[in-house]
Scaffold this motif. Structure first.
Motif, PDB file in Angstrom:
ATOM      1  N   ALA A   1       0.973  -1.134   0.098  1.00  0.00           N
ATOM      2  CA  ALA A   1       0.087   0.070   0.216  1.00  0.00           C
ATOM      3  C   ALA A   1       0.949   1.366   0.097  1.00  0.00           C
ATOM      4  CB  ALA A   1      -0.819   0.035   1.272  1.00  0.00           C
ATOM      5  N   ALA A   2       2.046   1.104   0.616  1.00  0.00           N
ATOM      6  CA  ALA A   2       3.049   2.450   0.622  1.00  0.00           C
ATOM      7  C   ALA A   2       3.285   2.729  -0.562  1.00  0.00           C
ATOM      8  CB  ALA A   2       4.029   2.006   1.647  1.00  0.00           C
ATOM      9  N   SER A   3       3.592   1.613  -1.381  1.00  0.00           N
ATOM     10  CA  SER A   3       4.081   2.031  -2.907  1.00  0.00           C
ATOM     11  C   SER A   3       3.016   2.330  -3.965  1.00  0.00           C
ATOM     12  CB  SER A   3       4.813   0.544  -3.164  1.00  0.00           C
ATOM     13  OG  SER A   3       6.017   0.019  -2.664  1.00  0.00           O
ATOM     14  N   ILE A   4       1.849   1.888  -3.615  1.00  0.00           N
ATOM     15  CA  ILE A   4       0.806   1.935  -4.498  1.00  0.00           C
ATOM     16  C   ILE A   4       0.120   3.501  -4.377  1.00  0.00           C
ATOM     17  CG2 ILE A   4      -1.664   1.233  -4.825  1.00  0.00           C
ATOM     18  CD1 ILE A   4      -0.526  -1.536  -4.595  1.00  0.00           C
ATOM     19  N   TYR A   5       0.122   4.192  -2.936  1.00  0.00           N
ATOM     20  CA  TYR A   5      -0.612   5.016  -2.659  1.00  0.00           C
ATOM     21  C   TYR A   5      -0.116   6.545  -3.727  1.00  0.00           C
ATOM     22  CZ  TYR A   5      -2.639   8.832  -0.156  1.00  0.00           C
ATOM     23  OH  TYR A   5      -3.595   9.978   0.208  1.00  0.00           O
ATOM     24  N   PRO A   6       1.138   6.586  -3.928  1.00  0.00           N
ATOM     25  CA  PRO A   6       1.305   7.835  -4.959  1.00  0.00           C
ATOM     26  C   PRO A   6       0.820   7.492  -6.296  1.00  0.00           C
ATOM     27  CG  PRO A   6       3.228   7.270  -3.614  1.00  0.00           C
ATOM     28  CD  PRO A   6       2.401   5.926  -3.434  1.00  0.00           C
TER      29      PRO A   6
ATOM     30  N   ARG B   1       4.079  -1.999  12.994  1.00  0.00           N
ATOM     31  CA  ARG B   1       3.899  -0.742  13.346  1.00  0.00           C
ATOM     32  C   ARG B   1       5.170   0.233  12.472  1.00  0.00           C
ATOM     33  NH1 ARG B   1       3.591   0.691  19.473  1.00  0.00           N
ATOM     34  NH2 ARG B   1       3.352   2.632  18.359  1.00  0.00           N
ATOM     35  N   ILE B   2       6.114  -0.723  12.200  1.00  0.00           N
ATOM     36  CA  ILE B   2       7.175   0.152  11.335  1.00  0.00           C
ATOM     37  C   ILE B   2       6.874   0.096  10.066  1.00  0.00           C
ATOM     38  CG2 ILE B   2       9.430  -0.756  10.415  1.00  0.00           C
ATOM     39  CD1 ILE B   2      10.117  -2.113  13.119  1.00  0.00           C
ATOM     40  N   CYS B   3       6.090  -0.836   9.346  1.00  0.00           N
ATOM     41  CA  CYS B   3       5.557  -0.547   8.052  1.00  0.00           C
ATOM     42  C   CYS B   3       4.240   0.239   7.667  1.00  0.00           C
ATOM     43  CB  CYS B   3       4.970  -2.028   7.761  1.00  0.00           C
ATOM     44  SG  CYS B   3       5.972  -3.275   7.314  1.00  0.00           S
ATOM     45  N   CYS B   4       3.716   0.638   9.080  1.00  0.00           N
ATOM     46  CA  CYS B   4       2.503   1.696   9.200  1.00  0.00           C
ATOM     47  C   CYS B   4       3.425   3.161   8.930  1.00  0.00           C
ATOM     48  CB  CYS B   4       1.782   1.574  10.294  1.00  0.00           C
ATOM     49  SG  CYS B   4       0.785   0.204  10.319  1.00  0.00           S
ATOM     50  N   ILE B   5       4.435   3.023   9.773  1.00  0.00           N
ATOM     51  CA  ILE B   5       5.249   4.468   9.746  1.00  0.00           C
ATOM     52  C   ILE B   5       6.024   4.649   8.407  1.00  0.00           C
ATOM     53  CG2 ILE B   5       7.655   5.328  10.607  1.00  0.00           C
ATOM     54  CD1 ILE B   5       7.237   3.883  13.397  1.00  0.00           C
ATOM     55  N   LYS B   6       6.205   3.735   7.448  1.00  0.00           N
ATOM     56  CA  LYS B   6       6.614   3.765   6.165  1.00  0.00           C
ATOM     57  C   LYS B   6       5.524   4.385   5.359  1.00  0.00           C
ATOM     58  CE  LYS B   6       9.128   3.885   2.575  1.00  0.00           C
ATOM     59  NZ  LYS B   6      10.282   4.939   2.476  1.00  0.00           N
ATOM     60  N   PHE B   7       4.448   3.822   5.816  1.00  0.00           N
ATOM     61  CA  PHE B   7       3.130   3.964   4.688  1.00  0.00           C
ATOM     62  C   PHE B   7       2.905   5.480   5.298  1.00  0.00           C
ATOM     63  CE2 PHE B   7      -1.342   4.626   4.540  1.00  0.00           C
ATOM     64  CZ  PHE B   7      -1.696   4.344   3.327  1.00  0.00           C
ATOM     65  N   VAL B   8       2.835   6.125   6.375  1.00  0.00           N
ATOM     66  CA  VAL B   8       2.549   7.561   6.713  1.00  0.00           C
ATOM     67  C   VAL B   8       3.565   8.463   6.193  1.00  0.00           C
ATOM     68  CG1 VAL B   8       2.521   9.146   8.529  1.00  0.00           C
ATOM     69  CG2 VAL B   8       1.350   6.805   8.922  1.00  0.00           C
ATOM     70  N   GLN B   9       4.873   7.837   6.101  1.00  0.00           N
ATOM     71  CA  GLN B   9       5.826   8.742   5.412  1.00  0.00           C
ATOM     72  C   GLN B   9       5.438   8.954   3.846  1.00  0.00           C
ATOM     73  OE1 GLN B   9       8.694   7.090   3.341  1.00  0.00           O
ATOM     74  NE2 GLN B   9       9.081   9.299   2.619  1.00  0.00           N
ATOM     75  N   ARG B  10       5.295   8.009   3.189  1.00  0.00           N
ATOM     76  CA  ARG B  10       4.750   8.301   1.837  1.00  0.00           C
ATOM     77  C   ARG B  10       3.483   8.940   1.549  1.00  0.00           C
ATOM     78  NH1 ARG B  10       7.374   4.402  -1.872  1.00  0.00           N
ATOM     79  NH2 ARG B  10       6.319   5.984  -3.201  1.00  0.00           N
ATOM     80  N   VAL B  11       2.538   9.067   2.313  1.00  0.00           N
ATOM     81  CA  VAL B  11       1.449   9.582   2.526  1.00  0.00           C
ATOM     82  C   VAL B  11       1.854  11.106   2.470  1.00  0.00           C
ATOM     83  CG1 VAL B  11      -0.860  10.299   3.412  1.00  0.00           C
ATOM     84  CG2 VAL B  11      -0.147   8.096   3.277  1.00  0.00           C
ATOM     85  N   VAL B  12       2.518  11.458   3.685  1.00  0.00           N
ATOM     86  CA  VAL B  12       2.901  12.786   3.896  1.00  0.00           C
ATOM     87  C   VAL B  12       3.829  13.236   2.639  1.00  0.00           C
ATOM     88  CG1 VAL B  12       4.386  14.390   5.363  1.00  0.00           C
ATOM     89  CG2 VAL B  12       2.988  12.690   6.428  1.00  0.00           C
ATOM     90  N   GLN B  13       4.598  12.642   2.050  1.00  0.00           N
ATOM     91  CA  GLN B  13       5.460  12.971   0.758  1.00  0.00           C
ATOM     92  C   GLN B  13       4.527  13.094  -0.472  1.00  0.00           C
ATOM     93  OE1 GLN B  13       8.734  10.443   0.185  1.00  0.00           O
ATOM     94  NE2 GLN B  13       9.287  11.308  -1.575  1.00  0.00           N
ATOM     95  N   THR B  14       3.693  12.403  -0.377  1.00  0.00           N
ATOM     96  CA  THR B  14       2.720  12.547  -1.623  1.00  0.00           C
ATOM     97  C   THR B  14       1.829  13.937  -1.455  1.00  0.00           C
ATOM     98  OG1 THR B  14       2.852  10.226  -1.914  1.00  0.00           O
ATOM     99  CG2 THR B  14       0.934  11.431  -3.143  1.00  0.00           C
ATOM    100  N   GLN B  15       1.264  13.989  -0.064  1.00  0.00           N
ATOM    101  CA  GLN B  15       0.290  15.212  -0.073  1.00  0.00           C
ATOM    102  C   GLN B  15       0.994  16.476   0.607  1.00  0.00           C
ATOM    103  OE1 GLN B  15      -3.353  11.936   1.209  1.00  0.00           O
ATOM    104  NE2 GLN B  15      -2.670  13.587   2.751  1.00  0.00           N
ATOM    105  N   THR B  16       2.424  16.555   0.207  1.00  0.00           N
ATOM    106  CA  THR B  16       2.919  17.902   0.607  1.00  0.00           C
ATOM    107  C   THR B  16       3.685  18.286  -0.875  1.00  0.00           C
ATOM    108  OG1 THR B  16       3.800  16.890   2.711  1.00  0.00           O
ATOM    109  CG2 THR B  16       4.854  18.907   1.686  1.00  0.00           C
TER     110      THR B  16
END
Length: 737
Positions: A102-107, A145-160
């Protein structure tokens, strides 16, 4: 049961074969991914589900597969990922791989929604997946939780908002909030900005809260490092939070070897993040604090973990005069302990500096050659030794060394009267016993100190005091500085102009105040802001030397000879050149400066023409500089630029030469619409130049085939008879042939 196991093994063997094929050639992912979706769903066995989740995470993280192909596949796997996350009690390994995918797919899904604003169902699936992952961020096992942190990082990077390298090729730009239109129906930027701010605070909260899990902290620091490199707009907030993070607060007694390794690893990761940021942003405002924080981390690590390695070894002999068998009686008074004064001194001829300063009677240390140690090592050793040395023992060693030196001086024969006086000065009284010697007096004076004291002593007989002579001092005046030459005056003027524009460059980076500004009744240059500086500079350029461009300035003391200084140098023209370069450097942001400047030039030309006398017509600056500004910005305009329309609508005067510059845009087929729209806008809002603009549109219709369609709509209203004629363009020539 055995047949089921054999079936699962066969299925896994086939899936692994397909996986190996995709790893060798990434183009097979387009066929394999849709084919395995039906096999690895939630009804399948645990091993197959694990394989499917890991395969999807691996596929979308593969650098060999193009981003366009990944975006096509991402729309097909959303249902499967959602089913995995909605299944109660799903395996941890499966959930970890799903979150990574999901972290790779979100962007990719985010970019698809930007250019397909009607696909609401896809975004609802992605939103459901995101909500499920965010709910697991605080309660799931550490690996998830570690994978969730990576997902949040990708979301913040995409939505900034990120950098846009080429506005004309949006498909090649980085996926960020900057690509989203302000009126997007599904993902409005205002909502995404608020969500991004909350997710970033949630990510930074891991460093601010009392969380002792080193895996989560390390994963957070690694994610923040990626954000600081790619998103400069939030880098300051991230670095400020990292500077307030102290990895040594995780140390709690008892301090075990595992805890030391963990804390050192976190400290090293923190230091690497700060050093990399400071290296790539050397002019950042936080670079100074970063250096201080790194130094603080170093000292804290040394003080906490290297204390045992920096302690002095235990003394070979008791330092308090007690026997080793009676070390427990440290409070006992020693009456017969040998004192430093009872030390047996070697003969005067055999005394060396090593004997004078050595406090260890062992021969091994006495014979050690300190020259073998480099000065750098000595400098690194001495400071920690002085910090951890016992003050009482250190003072005792100094006093003992001082006693040795004085005893050595007493044993030497007095060669001169001065040496005898020095020896007698420090000789103990005859009625005192040497055993009661207390070396607490001040340090002994050297021979040079005694000679200096005797030289400065007053003479035995002082001459009678005489009053100092009276000296009458007149007023003191600094000499007048020499007059500046013409070259020095020009250099100073240029320096002043450069400093003024340096202030404007700094004010460009300062965010504008949101306070409501007055209207036409406001005072010009009433505040220390960018608008005030623009007003001051433009008026100095237009009015500072008004009327002097053609004038003659007579030099003082030169009789009838005069010098036309403004023919060689003019402060106004220097400022105008600097204003032109300042506008052209970033004309889209500084077009307001150009408009204000040209309005002042137009006004000054009219005033000078009104008050012109016998000196002849004044120099006109407006026509020259408006054409020069147009020539500077026209080559860089694209088809969607609105800067040209704003510029033409707000400058005070428009002539034929200005319209000729605009018509040149029609030579580029991609910018024909820009030229036509700009001239059409002038037709609508500026009636005084309407005829000139309609003439320009007629000329475009006659001579440019690409402009016939857009100009025909305007000419149909203002000059319909022109449309009945045959144009002179390339199309007309072909038709006539």
């Amino acid at each position: 049961m055995a047949s089921t196991s054999n079936g699962t093994a066969d299925t896994l063997a086939q899936l692994n074969s397909a996986r190996d094929l995709a790893l060798k050639d990434a183009s097979y992912y387009l066929q394999i991914v849709p084919a395995v979706l039906a096999l690895v769903g939630p009804p399948a066995g645990l091993d197959i589900r694990r394989w499917g989740a890991e395969f999807l995470a691996e596929a979308f993280a593969s650098p060999s597969l193009a981003a366009e192909r990944k975006q096509e596949l991402s729309l097909t796997v959303l249902d499967l990922l959602k089913e995995y996350l909605d299944t109660p009690g799903e395996d941890v390994v499966v959930v970890k791989s799903v979150v990574q995918a999901a972290a790779s797919i979100y962007p990719l899904v985010f970019r698809h929604i930007i250019y397909n604003p009607t696909n609401t169902a896809t975004w609802q699936k992605m939103t459901a997946i995101k909500s499920s992952i965010l709910r697991r961020m605080d309660s799931a096992p550490p690996g998830v939780r570690i994978c969730c942190i990576k997902f949040v990082q990708r979301v913040v990077q995409t939505q900034t908002p990120g950098l846009i390298a080429d506005p004309r090729r949006p498909e090649h730009n980085e996926i960020s909030l900057a690509l989203v239109p302000r009126d997007h129906p599904i993902i409005p930027p205002s909502n995404l900005e608020a969500e991004t701010s909350g997710l970033l605070d949630r990510l930074l909260g891991i460093l601010q809260e009392d969380i002792s899990d080193p895996l989560l902290i390390t994963a957070t620091l690694n994610s923040l490092g990626s954000l600081t490199r790619s998103r400069a707009s939030i880098a300051t907030k991230i670095i400020s939070t990292v500077l307030n993070f102290n990895p040594f607060r995780l140390v709690k007694p008892p301090v075990t070897t595992k805890m030391k390794v963990v804390v050192r690893s976190i400290e090293r990761t923190t230091r690497a993040l700060l050093q990399n940021f400071a290296k790539k942003n050397q002019n950042h405002a936080l670079v100074g604090r970063i250096g201080q924080h790194i130094e603080h981390l170093h000292h804290a690590r040394v003080a906490m973990f290297d204390d045992n390695n920096r302690k002095r070894p235990a003394p070979v002999e008791p330092t308090d005069g007690l026997d080793q068998a009676k070390r427990q009686r440290l409070g006992a008074e020693v009456t017969d302990a040998p004192s430093q004064a009872q030390e047996v001194l070697p003969p005067p001829g055999s005394r060396t500096y090593a004997w004078l300063f050595n406090r260890n009677p062992q021969e091994a240390s006495a014979n050690f050659d300190v020259k073998a140690i480099t000065p750098e090592i000595v400098a690194n050793i001495v400071l920690p030794l002085l910090i951890y040395a016992d003050k009482a023992k250190f003072d005792h060693a100094i006093n003992a060394t001082q006693a040795r030196l004085l005893a050595h001086r007493r044993d030497l024969p007095a060669r001169t009267a001065l040496d005898a006086a020095v020896t007698a000065t420090h000789k103990p009284p005859a009625d005192e016993d040497e055993e009661e010697y207390e070396p607490d007096f001040p340090p002994a004076e050297t021979t040079e100190q005694i000679l200096n004291r005797l030289d400065n002593a007053p003479p035995d007989e002082l001459p009678p005091e005489r009053p100092p002579p009276e000296v009458a001092l007149g007023p003191f005046k600094f000499p007048q500085p020499p007059p500046l030459t013409e070259a020095e005056t020009i250099d100073c003027s240029k320096d002043v102009v450069n400093r003024v524009f340096g202030v404007m460059a700094e004010l460009d980076e300062t965010p504008a105040s949101k306070a409501q500004r007055p209207g036409f009744n406001r005072l010009a240059a009433s505040g220390y802001d960018r608008d005030a500086w623009v007003t001051v500079i433009t008026r100095i350029a237009t009015r500072g030397a008004a009327g002097l461009e053609n004038g003659i300035v007579k030099a003082e003391g030169e009789g009838e000879r005069s010098i036309a200084r403004y023919k060689s140098f003019s402060i106004s023209n220097t400022i105008r050149d600097a204003l032109y370069l300042y506008v052209i450097e970033d004309f889209r942001r500084r077009i307001d400066v150009a408009i204000s400047w040209l309005n002042e030039e137009w006004y000054n030309d009219r005033i000078m023409a009104k008050h012109a006398g016998d000196a002849g017509p004044p120099v006109k600056h407006y026509d020259k500089w408006v054409l020069k500004v147009l020539d500077g910005i026209v080559p860089y305009l694209d088809a969607k630029d609105k800067v040209l329309i704003r510029f033409l609508s707000e400058i005070p005067g428009i002539g034929v030469e200005v319209l000729d510059r605009v018509k040149k845009l029609a030579r580029d087929p991609e910018r024909v619409s820009l030229a036509v729209n700009a001239i059409h806008y002038l037709v609508l809002v500026r009636p005084p130049v309407r005829e000139l603009c309609v003439d320009a549109l007629e000329d475009l219709w006659r001579n440019y085939d690409d402009a016939r369609g857009p100009t025909a709509k305007v000419l149909n209203k203002w000059r319909p008879h022109v449309l009945q004629e045959v144009p002179n363009g390339i199309g007309a020539q072909v038709k006539s042939e």
